[in-house]
Design a protein around this motif. Structure first.
Motif, PDB file in Angstrom:
ATOM      1  N   GLU A  95       0.832  -1.196   0.000  1.00 59.94           N
ATOM      2  CA  GLU A  95       0.000   0.000   0.000  1.00 59.94           C
ATOM      3  C   GLU A  95       0.872   1.254   0.000  1.00 59.94           C
ATOM      4  O   GLU A  95       1.803   1.378   0.795  1.00 59.94           O
ATOM      5  N   ARG A 133      -4.028   5.904   0.365  1.00 60.23           N
ATOM      6  CA  ARG A 133      -5.380   5.475   0.758  1.00 60.23           C
ATOM      7  C   ARG A 133      -6.320   6.664   0.714  1.00 60.23           C
ATOM      8  O   ARG A 133      -5.956   7.787   1.061  1.00 60.23           O
ATOM      9  N   ASP A 134      -7.522   6.387   0.334  1.00 65.01           N
ATOM     10  CA  ASP A 134      -8.598   7.364   0.238  1.00 65.01           C
ATOM     11  C   ASP A 134      -9.837   6.714   0.843  1.00 65.01           C
ATOM     12  O   ASP A 134      -9.890   5.480   0.950  1.00 65.01           O
ATOM     13  N   VAL A 142      -7.949   2.220  -2.124  1.00 64.70           N
ATOM     14  CA  VAL A 142      -6.625   1.917  -1.594  1.00 64.70           C
ATOM     15  C   VAL A 142      -5.724   1.629  -2.790  1.00 64.70           C
ATOM     16  O   VAL A 142      -6.040   0.767  -3.619  1.00 64.70           O
TER      17      VAL A 142
END
Length: 613
Positions: free
Chosen positions: A594, A597-598, A602
């Motif tokens: 990752e 992120r929102d 992701v």
């Protein structure tokens, strides 16, 4: 021509006519009266020259002053004299009725009303009104909202076709090839666009509304009240059915072709009707079959219509059957075996909608459509042969629409049944003499039209939080703020590393639907052939292993998981209880990490790639 009677005193009534019949030369000395030796002189003179035959009788009272007949009468009489065989019959519709002979029939005037096949002034005005209503209802929300899955799935397929790929062989597609090829050609001309297909759909809505009006129109003169009233009511109902929901699926084009097939069959063109039914099957096979059945039930000769339908459908499917026969069968017929995983229970939450009338109509609308279908079935059972061929021709479309709605009762499955019921209600109402039947048909048309108008008004007055979508393909379309802002966030993030993007669900073991629209907005291809994210498809172990191999083969740098509440919610059906394979989830966790992120997305980057080169 003037006829002067030599006798200064009027003889007894009837004497002059009898003597003229015996010796016409004594009274009518002109050569044009040579044919008057027949007993039908009153008909010949009165019918050809518009001379009242009663004046040859000796009417009582003072003689009327001599009046020169009009020029048309003189020319007609001269023509009768020059062509003796024609003098014995009156010109149809132009001669005055013969009152000189007792018992003579008046000449019937022809019906000058314009036949229904040639639209008159009232039909033109009606069509303009219906076209305006369809443009207003469907066009008022042209730039509002976007479907991450349904709209994205079709537009992703159009992008692939524009790039030279073919359905079934190169990407998974469970519909007929028609919609992918048609929108692929449009995309090839305009480029990826959310607006281009909406404009095409707007034009299609107008065409469907006018087709419904023509189907409803009885075979009578244009001045008949029903010719204006019932087609107008059914057309407005069709406009309401098409206005919402408006998606890019293959249903509306297939319904348009099916209605065109029924109209061609009604006009005694079975070959064209069968060809249109075959084309409808290339968009939605079940609608094509319903159209073919409706053509036969409507009275068209099956030996001409059905071969044409089969030939067109076979020619459309043949290239794909030759290139990818196993994939074609598996993705179309095989999909029927897993479609039950998406079936939803029929909604009965009407009590939860009180006291809001808008919510009440929205909640009760599917049940009301089913009730209207049951009423139509009862009417067919009672009337049987008296139902009329026009009504029977629409019965298969109604049955198919009901089956489609019951397969998954949501807003995206309402159109088929609502449109078919609107057309059937108009046809039955325009031909029934019973007030109760006409009232029920008018209620169905009003229900469908009101539902569409109410939903569009709600979208205009209460649009919610909408934001313009990112990317050149958006063309100003606004969507849900969370999705639009998340798409813009993803576009900024993946800009650092070029390459394909796999748009994944929260987890592959249990899925509801995906967001292939993100690939269209980003302008990034999907590394696999599975744009569709549905239970029974991507939950299968073999499919997940194939996607994992595609990720490794293409060295796909990005995986974007859509984690919005709509994607994470479990549905009350087989898909919501399914525990599928987790092969792909483990591959993604192993090979990707990752980086951003929102609330809706992701963003994962392949290990070994640097997001900030």
């Amino acid at each position: 021509m003037a006829l002067r009677l030599r006798a200064r005193r009027r003889p007894p009534r009837g004497w002059g006519l009898q003597r003229a019949a015996r010796a016409p030369g004594e009274r009518l000395g002109g050569p044009q009266h040579a044919a008057a030796r027949r007993p039908r002189v009153a008909v010949a003179v009165g019918g050809t020259g518009r001379l009242p035959a009663a004046r040859l009788d000796a009417a009582r009272g003072p003689r009327a002053p001599f009046a020169r007949p009009p020029r048309r009468a003189r020319l007609g009489a001269a023509a009768a004299g020059g062509d003796a065989p024609r003098a014995g019959r009156a010109a149809p519709g132009r001669g005055a009725p013969d009152r000189g002979r007792r018992g003579a029939r008046p000449v019937a005037r022809p019906d000058r009303r314009r036949p229904s096949g040639q639209p008159g002034v009232t039909a033109v005005r009606r069509n303009l009104l219906l076209a305006g209503a369809a443009l207003l209802l469907s066009g008022c929300t042209l730039l509002l909202e976007a479907g991450p899955h349904d709209e994205g799935l079709v537009l992703a397929a159009a992008d692939r076709v524009a790039d030279g790929q073919l359905p079934y062989r190169d990407f998974w597609w469970n519909y007929g090839p028609g919609q992918a090829l048609a929108l692929g050609a449009l995309t090839w001309v305009t480029g990826p666009s959310l607006l281009a297909w909406r404009i095409a759909r707007l034009v299609l809505d107008v065409a469907v509304v006018l087709l419904v009006a023509r189907l409803v129109e009885p075979e009578q003169g244009q001045d008949h009240p029903r010719v204006l009233g019932w087609p107008l009511a059914a057309g407005l109902a069709a406009a309401g059915a098409l206005a919402w929901p408006a998606n890019a699926g293959p249903g509306p084009p297939a319904l348009a072709l099916a209605l065109g097939a029924l109209l061609a069959a009604r006009r005694q063109r079975p070959g064209l009707a069968g060809a249109l039914a075959g084309l409808a099957g290339l968009w939605r096979p079940e609608i094509g079959l319903a159209a073919a059945a409706g053509i036969v039930l409507g009275g068209a000769p099956a030996r001409r219509a059905l071969p044409a339908a089969g030939a067109v459908a076979a020619m459309g499917v043949l290239p794909f059957a030759l290139l990818a026969p196993a994939e074609l069968v598996d993705q179309t017929a095989g999909f029927l075996g897993i479609q039950d995983l998406q079936r939803l229970p029929f909604p009965f939450a009407v009590a939860d909608a009180f006291p809001d009338p808008n919510k009440l109509l929205e909640a009760a609308y599917p049940a009301l459509l089913v009730a209207a279908t049951a009423g139509a079935g009862a009417w067919f059972a009672v009337r049987r042969g008296g139902a009329g061929r026009e009504a029977w021709a629409l019965a298969p479309l109604v049955a198919g629409g009901l089956a489609y709605l019951l397969a998954r009762t949501d807003e995206f499955h309402l159109l088929g049944l609502a449109l078919a019921l609107a057309a059937l209600a108009g046809v039955v109402g325009a031909r029934s003499d019973r007030r109760g039947v006409r009232a029920a048909c008018l209620a169905v048309c009003a229900l469908v039209a009101l539902h569409g108008a109410e939903r569009q008004a709600g979208r205009l007055l209460h649009p919610g939080d909408l934001v313009a979508l990112p990317g050149p393909a958006a063309d100003g379309v606004r969507a849900d703020a969370a999705f639009a802002r998340g798409a813009a966030f993803v576009a900024r993030t993946v800009r650092a590393v070029p390459g394909p993007v796999l748009v994944a669900p929260p987890r592959y073991a249990r899925v509801r639907f995906g967001a292939p629209l993100l690939n269209v907005l980003l302008g990034r291809p999907n590394p696999s052939r599975y744009d569709v994210v549905q239970p029974g498809v991507v939950t299968d172990r073999d499919v997940q292993e194939e996607i994992a191999r595609d990720l490794a083969r293409t060295r796909t740098p990005w995986v974007v998981r859509w984690i919005a509440p709509a994607a994470r919610r479990d549905e009350p059906n087989g898909g919501g209880r399914l525990d599928g394979a987790d092969v792909l989830d483990r591959v993604i966790a192993r090979d990707y990490r990752e980086v951003a992120r929102d609330p809706s997305f992701v963003v994962l980057l392949r290990r070994g790639y640097d997001p900030d080169p």
